[in-house]
Design a protein around this motif. Sequence first.
Motif, PDB file in Angstrom:
ATOM      1  N   ILE A 122     -23.510   0.516  -0.272  1.00  0.00           N
ATOM      2  CA  ILE A 122     -22.930  -0.819  -0.482  1.00  0.00           C
ATOM      3  C   ILE A 122     -23.967  -1.894  -0.161  1.00  0.00           C
ATOM      4  CG2 ILE A 122     -21.227  -2.468   0.407  1.00  0.00           C
ATOM      5  CD1 ILE A 122     -19.301  -0.033   0.678  1.00  0.00           C
ATOM      6  N   LEU A 123     -24.695  -1.716   0.938  1.00  0.00           N
ATOM      7  CA  LEU A 123     -25.734  -2.693   1.293  1.00  0.00           C
ATOM      8  C   LEU A 123     -26.820  -2.749   0.226  1.00  0.00           C
ATOM      9  CD1 LEU A 123     -26.078  -1.971   5.107  1.00  0.00           C
ATOM     10  CD2 LEU A 123     -25.234  -4.085   4.066  1.00  0.00           C
ATOM     11  N   TRP A 124     -27.198  -1.590  -0.292  1.00  0.00           N
ATOM     12  CA  TRP A 124     -28.289  -1.515  -1.265  1.00  0.00           C
ATOM     13  C   TRP A 124     -27.841  -2.011  -2.640  1.00  0.00           C
ATOM     14  CZ3 TRP A 124     -29.547   3.206  -4.514  1.00  0.00           C
ATOM     15  CH2 TRP A 124     -30.745   3.038  -5.206  1.00  0.00           C
ATOM     16  N   LEU A 125     -26.746  -1.457  -3.133  1.00  0.00           N
ATOM     17  CA  LEU A 125     -26.310  -1.787  -4.495  1.00  0.00           C
ATOM     18  C   LEU A 125     -25.449  -3.049  -4.554  1.00  0.00           C
ATOM     19  CD1 LEU A 125     -25.427   1.837  -5.628  1.00  0.00           C
ATOM     20  CD2 LEU A 125     -27.494   0.530  -6.183  1.00  0.00           C
ATOM     21  N   GLY A 126     -24.598  -3.233  -3.562  1.00  0.00           N
ATOM     22  CA  GLY A 126     -23.692  -4.369  -3.571  1.00  0.00           C
ATOM     23  C   GLY A 126     -24.327  -5.674  -3.136  1.00  0.00           C
ATOM     24  N   TYR A 127     -25.218  -5.597  -2.141  1.00  0.00           N
ATOM     25  CA  TYR A 127     -25.851  -6.808  -1.614  1.00  0.00           C
ATOM     26  C   TYR A 127     -27.322  -6.920  -2.006  1.00  0.00           C
ATOM     27  CZ  TYR A 127     -21.669  -7.484   1.191  1.00  0.00           C
ATOM     28  OH  TYR A 127     -20.377  -7.684   1.596  1.00  0.00           O
ATOM     29  N   GLY A 128     -27.855  -5.896  -2.654  1.00  0.00           N
ATOM     30  CA  GLY A 128     -29.223  -5.959  -3.158  1.00  0.00           C
ATOM     31  C   GLY A 128     -30.306  -5.805  -2.113  1.00  0.00           C
ATOM     32  N   ILE A 129     -29.956  -5.308  -0.922  1.00  0.00           N
ATOM     33  CA  ILE A 129     -30.962  -5.161   0.130  1.00  0.00           C
ATOM     34  C   ILE A 129     -31.985  -4.113  -0.288  1.00  0.00           C
ATOM     35  CG2 ILE A 129     -31.346  -4.423   2.514  1.00  0.00           C
ATOM     36  CD1 ILE A 129     -28.685  -5.702   3.220  1.00  0.00           C
ATOM     37  N   GLY A 130     -33.235  -4.511  -0.334  1.00  0.00           N
ATOM     38  CA  GLY A 130     -34.329  -3.600  -0.616  1.00  0.00           C
ATOM     39  C   GLY A 130     -34.490  -3.189  -2.067  1.00  0.00           C
ATOM     40  N   GLN A 131     -33.711  -3.736  -2.971  1.00  0.00           N
ATOM     41  CA  GLN A 131     -33.821  -3.308  -4.366  1.00  0.00           C
ATOM     42  C   GLN A 131     -35.198  -3.659  -4.928  1.00  0.00           C
ATOM     43  OE1 GLN A 131     -30.549  -4.721  -6.732  1.00  0.00           O
ATOM     44  NE2 GLN A 131     -29.213  -3.118  -5.979  1.00  0.00           N
ATOM     45  N   GLY A 137     -40.785  -0.927  -2.484  1.00  0.00           N
ATOM     46  CA  GLY A 137     -41.297   0.414  -2.229  1.00  0.00           C
ATOM     47  C   GLY A 137     -40.768   1.043  -0.961  1.00  0.00           C
ATOM     48  N   TRP A 138     -40.625   0.249   0.095  1.00  0.00           N
ATOM     49  CA  TRP A 138     -40.139   0.815   1.356  1.00  0.00           C
ATOM     50  C   TRP A 138     -38.737   1.378   1.203  1.00  0.00           C
ATOM     51  CZ3 TRP A 138     -35.714  -0.905   3.683  1.00  0.00           C
ATOM     52  CH2 TRP A 138     -35.234  -2.165   3.311  1.00  0.00           C
ATOM     53  N   MET A 139     -37.917   0.751   0.361  1.00  0.00           N
ATOM     54  CA  MET A 139     -36.548   1.234   0.163  1.00  0.00           C
ATOM     55  C   MET A 139     -36.552   2.567  -0.568  1.00  0.00           C
ATOM     56  SD  MET A 139     -33.362   1.156   0.638  1.00  0.00           S
ATOM     57  CE  MET A 139     -32.758  -0.428   1.160  1.00  0.00           C
ATOM     58  N   HIS A 140     -37.450   2.721  -1.539  1.00  0.00           N
ATOM     59  CA  HIS A 140     -37.525   3.998  -2.247  1.00  0.00           C
ATOM     60  C   HIS A 140     -37.939   5.117  -1.290  1.00  0.00           C
ATOM     61  CE1 HIS A 140     -36.776   2.139  -6.100  1.00  0.00           C
ATOM     62  NE2 HIS A 140     -37.704   1.228  -5.825  1.00  0.00           N
ATOM     63  N   ALA A 141     -38.888   4.818  -0.416  1.00  0.00           N
ATOM     64  CA  ALA A 141     -39.305   5.807   0.580  1.00  0.00           C
ATOM     65  C   ALA A 141     -38.172   6.094   1.559  1.00  0.00           C
ATOM     66  CB  ALA A 141     -40.549   5.309   1.321  1.00  0.00           C
ATOM     67  N   LEU A 154     -37.727   8.603  12.725  1.00  0.00           N
ATOM     68  CA  LEU A 154     -38.936   7.814  12.963  1.00  0.00           C
ATOM     69  C   LEU A 154     -39.447   7.205  11.658  1.00  0.00           C
ATOM     70  CD1 LEU A 154     -41.201   6.885  14.883  1.00  0.00           C
ATOM     71  CD2 LEU A 154     -42.366   9.036  14.352  1.00  0.00           C
ATOM     72  N   LEU A 155     -39.521   8.000  10.621  1.00  0.00           N
ATOM     73  CA  LEU A 155     -39.973   7.519   9.317  1.00  0.00           C
ATOM     74  C   LEU A 155     -39.071   6.401   8.795  1.00  0.00           C
ATOM     75  CD1 LEU A 155     -41.705   7.865   6.667  1.00  0.00           C
ATOM     76  CD2 LEU A 155     -39.893   9.427   5.928  1.00  0.00           C
ATOM     77  N   ILE A 156     -37.765   6.629   8.827  1.00  0.00           N
ATOM     78  CA  ILE A 156     -36.819   5.643   8.294  1.00  0.00           C
ATOM     79  C   ILE A 156     -36.854   4.354   9.099  1.00  0.00           C
ATOM     80  CG2 ILE A 156     -34.357   5.176   7.960  1.00  0.00           C
ATOM     81  CD1 ILE A 156     -34.116   8.197   7.167  1.00  0.00           C
ATOM     82  N   LEU A 157     -36.903   4.455  10.415  1.00  0.00           N
ATOM     83  CA  LEU A 157     -36.963   3.248  11.246  1.00  0.00           C
ATOM     84  C   LEU A 157     -38.208   2.420  10.956  1.00  0.00           C
ATOM     85  CD1 LEU A 157     -35.649   4.308  14.755  1.00  0.00           C
ATOM     86  CD2 LEU A 157     -34.684   2.616  13.214  1.00  0.00           C
ATOM     87  N   ILE A 158     -39.348   3.081  10.834  1.00  0.00           N
ATOM     88  CA  ILE A 158     -40.587   2.355  10.530  1.00  0.00           C
ATOM     89  C   ILE A 158     -40.482   1.676   9.174  1.00  0.00           C
ATOM     90  CG2 ILE A 158     -43.036   2.657   9.976  1.00  0.00           C
ATOM     91  CD1 ILE A 158     -43.091   4.755  12.270  1.00  0.00           C
ATOM     92  N   LEU A 159     -39.937   2.385   8.200  1.00  0.00           N
ATOM     93  CA  LEU A 159     -39.804   1.804   6.857  1.00  0.00           C
ATOM     94  C   LEU A 159     -38.883   0.586   6.853  1.00  0.00           C
ATOM     95  CD1 LEU A 159     -39.590   5.093   4.797  1.00  0.00           C
ATOM     96  CD2 LEU A 159     -41.434   3.393   4.685  1.00  0.00           C
ATOM     97  N   VAL A 160     -37.774   0.658   7.581  1.00  0.00           N
ATOM     98  CA  VAL A 160     -36.790  -0.429   7.582  1.00  0.00           C
ATOM     99  C   VAL A 160     -37.296  -1.639   8.379  1.00  0.00           C
ATOM    100  CG1 VAL A 160     -34.483  -1.087   8.377  1.00  0.00           C
ATOM    101  CG2 VAL A 160     -34.820   1.073   7.162  1.00  0.00           C
ATOM    102  N   VAL A 161     -37.924  -1.380   9.515  1.00  0.00           N
ATOM    103  CA  VAL A 161     -38.329  -2.482  10.387  1.00  0.00           C
ATOM    104  C   VAL A 161     -39.656  -3.097   9.948  1.00  0.00           C
ATOM    105  CG1 VAL A 161     -38.975  -3.096  12.762  1.00  0.00           C
ATOM    106  CG2 VAL A 161     -37.031  -1.590  12.358  1.00  0.00           C
ATOM    107  N   VAL A 162     -40.643  -2.255   9.668  1.00  0.00           N
ATOM    108  CA  VAL A 162     -41.995  -2.744   9.342  1.00  0.00           C
ATOM    109  C   VAL A 162     -42.113  -3.121   7.862  1.00  0.00           C
ATOM    110  CG1 VAL A 162     -44.449  -2.143   9.368  1.00  0.00           C
ATOM    111  CG2 VAL A 162     -42.963  -1.381  11.227  1.00  0.00           C
TER     112      VAL A 162
END
Length: 138
Positions: A65-74, A77-81, A127-135
Amino acid sequence: MLWVKAFHILFVVSWFAGLFYLPRIYVNLAQSEDPATRATLLGMAERLYRFMTPLGVLALVLGAILWLGYGIGQGQGWMHAKLAGVLGLAVFHLACRRHLQAFAAEANRHGHRYFRWFNEIPVLLLLLILILVVVKPF
């Protein structure tokens, strides 16, 4: 959107609690030779898996919902990872189910060392996901 994000984080944290603990139960199951202890551990593992599955589903649905409904990260590259990491978590969750079924059928072929390494997979994915989302490195 903030309510959706808050509940997404809640369900992710709760799901990870299960993803961290279930393989630890498997370590003990792989080491146990006492039938009563094995039955107790197997019951714990089955109840935990049954409890954590809806938490994972809710985490995934709210994330979608956050990704498709609100467009977060669409389109970033970090969102794809991150989505690749989330897919890895879903595969890990299903692998936990497969191992649980093997223990229940007394057909487990892995020792406690395997499950000690298996237990590290969600840590690395977190660890990977947190780094991608925050950084957001890319």
